[in-house]
Design a protein around this motif. Structure first.
Motif, PDB file in Angstrom:
ATOM      1  N   HIS A 133       6.415   3.905  -8.336  1.00 18.29           N
ATOM      2  CA  HIS A 133       6.389   2.614  -7.648  1.00 18.29           C
ATOM      3  C   HIS A 133       5.033   1.909  -7.730  1.00 18.29           C
ATOM      4  O   HIS A 133       4.881   0.805  -7.220  1.00 18.29           O
ATOM      5  CB  HIS A 133       6.811   2.798  -6.185  1.00 18.29           C
ATOM      6  N   ALA A 134       4.055   2.552  -8.364  1.00 20.99           N
ATOM      7  CA  ALA A 134       2.734   1.939  -8.513  1.00 20.99           C
ATOM      8  C   ALA A 134       2.799   0.839  -9.570  1.00 20.99           C
ATOM      9  O   ALA A 134       3.517   0.952 -10.553  1.00 20.99           O
ATOM     10  CB  ALA A 134       1.705   2.986  -8.917  1.00 20.99           C
ATOM     11  N   GLY A 135       2.052  -0.218  -9.325  1.00 16.84           N
ATOM     12  CA  GLY A 135       1.985  -1.325 -10.272  1.00 16.84           C
ATOM     13  C   GLY A 135       0.924  -2.319  -9.842  1.00 16.84           C
ATOM     14  O   GLY A 135       0.166  -2.067  -8.898  1.00 16.84           O
ATOM     15  N   PRO A 136       0.867  -3.456 -10.495  1.00 12.27           N
ATOM     16  CA  PRO A 136      -0.197  -4.433 -10.240  1.00 12.27           C
ATOM     17  C   PRO A 136      -0.255  -4.972  -8.811  1.00 12.27           C
ATOM     18  O   PRO A 136      -1.292  -5.452  -8.373  1.00 12.27           O
ATOM     19  CB  PRO A 136       0.113  -5.568 -11.214  1.00 12.27           C
ATOM     20  N   GLU A 137       0.840  -4.885  -8.076  1.00  9.13           N
ATOM     21  CA  GLU A 137       0.877  -5.391  -6.700  1.00  9.13           C
ATOM     22  C   GLU A 137       0.692  -4.281  -5.674  1.00  9.13           C
ATOM     23  O   GLU A 137       0.984  -4.474  -4.501  1.00  9.13           O
ATOM     24  CB  GLU A 137       2.215  -6.103  -6.448  1.00  9.13           C
ATOM     25  N   LYS A 162      -5.814  -9.451  -4.173  1.00  6.17           N
ATOM     26  CA  LYS A 162      -5.288 -10.778  -3.874  1.00  6.17           C
ATOM     27  C   LYS A 162      -5.856 -11.832  -4.840  1.00  6.17           C
ATOM     28  O   LYS A 162      -5.203 -12.813  -5.157  1.00  6.17           O
ATOM     29  CB  LYS A 162      -5.590 -11.184  -2.433  1.00  6.17           C
ATOM     30  N   LYS A 163      -7.087 -11.588  -5.299  1.00  2.00           N
ATOM     31  CA  LYS A 163      -7.724 -12.508  -6.248  1.00  2.00           C
ATOM     32  C   LYS A 163      -7.339 -12.180  -7.697  1.00  2.00           C
ATOM     33  O   LYS A 163      -7.773 -12.853  -8.613  1.00  2.00           O
ATOM     34  CB  LYS A 163      -9.238 -12.448  -6.109  1.00  2.00           C
ATOM     35  N   ALA A 186      -1.772   0.274 -11.157  1.00  2.00           N
ATOM     36  CA  ALA A 186      -2.053  -0.049  -9.753  1.00  2.00           C
ATOM     37  C   ALA A 186      -3.288  -0.936  -9.653  1.00  2.00           C
ATOM     38  O   ALA A 186      -4.242  -0.781 -10.422  1.00  2.00           O
ATOM     39  CB  ALA A 186      -2.266   1.235  -8.946  1.00  2.00           C
ATOM     40  N   ALA A 187      -3.258  -1.865  -8.706  1.00  2.00           N
ATOM     41  CA  ALA A 187      -4.399  -2.760  -8.505  1.00  2.00           C
ATOM     42  C   ALA A 187      -5.639  -1.971  -8.105  1.00  2.00           C
ATOM     43  O   ALA A 187      -6.753  -2.315  -8.502  1.00  2.00           O
ATOM     44  CB  ALA A 187      -4.063  -3.799  -7.439  1.00  2.00           C
ATOM     45  N   ALA A 188      -5.451  -0.901  -7.327  1.00  5.97           N
ATOM     46  CA  ALA A 188      -6.570  -0.052  -6.908  1.00  5.97           C
ATOM     47  C   ALA A 188      -6.024   1.291  -6.450  1.00  5.97           C
ATOM     48  O   ALA A 188      -4.876   1.397  -6.016  1.00  5.97           O
ATOM     49  CB  ALA A 188      -7.355  -0.705  -5.773  1.00  5.97           C
ATOM     50  N   ILE A 218       0.859  -1.178   0.000  1.00  2.66           N
ATOM     51  CA  ILE A 218       0.000   0.000   0.000  1.00  2.66           C
ATOM     52  C   ILE A 218       0.895   1.227   0.000  1.00  2.66           C
ATOM     53  O   ILE A 218       1.737   1.386   0.886  1.00  2.66           O
ATOM     54  CB  ILE A 218      -0.937  -0.002   1.223  1.00  2.66           C
ATOM     55  N   LEU A 219       0.714   2.087  -0.996  1.00  2.00           N
ATOM     56  CA  LEU A 219       1.480   3.329  -1.107  1.00  2.00           C
ATOM     57  C   LEU A 219       0.578   4.474  -0.661  1.00  2.00           C
ATOM     58  O   LEU A 219      -0.517   4.642  -1.194  1.00  2.00           O
ATOM     59  CB  LEU A 219       1.930   3.553  -2.556  1.00  2.00           C
TER      60      LEU A 219
END
Length: 151
Positions: A62-66, A147-148, A85-87, A3-4
């Motif tokens: 630093h944002a990305g899929p994780e 996570k899914k 970003a995931a969200a 979490i950023l």
């Protein structure tokens, strides 16, 4: 999962620590000056220069899929979404999505034009207990979806 947090004016840092700890997510608290954080190995303080948009630039890079990004800054939210970003969640619990970010940017521009023209339009409503509750729920949901592998 990481979490950023755009932390300089973030009113929900304690809530972030609580939810992240429950889910085993790491947290990066990004700011222009030192901010007190709990002494946990999964919480990282990132202090950037006080240059214009330095914290935003660090978060966007630093944002990305994780990652899940926490910010009230609409332009930073847009950058994080474009970085995959995931969200992206605002401190009031409002999620920013690829389908909603365009209208948020447009509304931001309209409000800036009105202010520049001298109109007294007021600001956002005060941060409330309901905002805090909505944020807790939104962050929890974002982590579960990430996570899914869902956005």
């Amino acid at each position: 999962m990481r979490i950023l947090v755009d932390a300089d004016a973030c009113p929900v840092k304690e809530e972030i620590y609580k939810v992240a700890g429950r889910h085993g997510a790491s947290v990066a608290i990004v700011s222009n000056s030192p901010i007190r954080t709990p002494a946990h190995s999964w919480i990282e303080r990132v202090i950037v220069s006080d240059g214009f948009d330095a914290a935003d630039n660090w978060i966007a890079e630093h944002a990305g899929p994780e990652t899940i990004c926490i910010t009230a800054d609409i332009l930073l939210a847009d950058r994080c979404l474009k970085a995959g970003a995931a969200a992206v969640v605002a401190p009031n619990g409002k999620p920013f999505t690829l389908s909603s970010i365009g209208s948020a940017i447009a509304m931001r521009a309209i409000m800036a034009d009105l202010r520049a023209g001298g109109d007294a339009i007021g600001g956002p409503p005060p941060f409330s207990k309901n905002d805090r509750s909505r944020f807790l729920s939104a962050l929890d949901e974002a982590i579960v979806r990430a996570k899914k592998g869902q956005k």
